[in-house]
Enzyme design. Sequence first.
Site, short mmCIF file in Angstrom:
data_model
loop_
_atom_site.label_atom_id
_atom_site.label_comp_id
_atom_site.label_asym_id
_atom_site.label_seq_id
_atom_site.Cartn_x
_atom_site.Cartn_y
_atom_site.Cartn_z
N SER A 185 0.87 -1.18 0.00
CA SER A 185 0.00 0.00 0.00
C SER A 185 0.90 1.22 0.00
O SER A 185 2.09 1.13 0.37
CB SER A 185 -0.87 0.00 1.26
OG SER A 185 -1.45 1.27 1.49
N TYR A 191 -2.43 -1.56 10.27
CA TYR A 191 -2.32 -1.68 8.81
C TYR A 191 -0.99 -1.10 8.33
O TYR A 191 -0.25 -1.74 7.56
CB TYR A 191 -3.49 -0.94 8.15
CG TYR A 191 -3.53 -1.04 6.65
CD1 TYR A 191 -4.02 -2.18 6.02
CD2 TYR A 191 -3.12 0.03 5.86
CE1 TYR A 191 -4.08 -2.26 4.64
CE2 TYR A 191 -3.18 -0.03 4.48
CZ TYR A 191 -3.67 -1.18 3.87
OH TYR A 191 -3.72 -1.26 2.49
#
Length: 269
Positions: free
Chosen positions: A147, A160
């Site tokens: 990401s 995350y």
Amino acid sequence: MSAPTAGAPRVAVITGADSGIGRATAVRLAEAGLDVGVTWHTDEKGAERTAEEVRGKGRRAAVTRMDLTRLPAAADAVEELSDALGGRIDVLVNNAGTGTSTPFLDLGLEDVRRVLDVDLVGPFLCGQKAARRMIGQGGGRIVNVTSVHEHQPRVGAAPYCAAKGGLGLLTQVMALELAEHGITVNAVAPGEIATPMTGQEDTDVRTEHRPGVPLGRPGDAREVAAVIAFLAGPDASYVTGASWSVDGGMLRMGPMAGSHLTGDDWRRP
């Protein structure tokens, strides 16, 4: 990638391929001539639709469930899909992921462990399973989908960001250690992509305005799949240990970046 033996099919396993980036990647790799193993967690019908699209491209597909909160057993799905497609695995795409939107002080240990297992420990174990088979074949490709938050933090996403940042460094270690076996390992770091995970599905990204992204829109899952397919293909044979951002230029904005921006004032000094 080392060439498969004569007549042997090329096989890819893609985790979390029931929708979004995973499905787009499955279709793109099928178009490139690969048979595809598909994993799903909660959307079996979505995974079957992905398999149908792969078969529609003239390639074989196999489907199995993978729950990366149940480790280490969940990683066995990599070998299961490889066996179903003839015993090879030439490409592994660690795409399955999850996250939170919870302030740091409000996070519970169970949620932290769940995100770390799915986004970091799961890819670690799946990568081991795939790499061991690839070594016996003479090489292969591993692509870890991270990401933009591999590189930059986001409020409310502590586990995350920790997991994706860890997966980015894991990618680099894997690249160093597996290079002698003819295995390349790279990361692809998407920004906002129109997928179910971001609350968007089948969105025409050209109609969506994102002032906080230099290209002014979210990405399409097929745009990420194209980069993954490049890294899995013959033209990327000298590329390893890199993180490829697919974010419309968002990371280049540094501290100004963010989907929260509502205007284009930042474009003018």
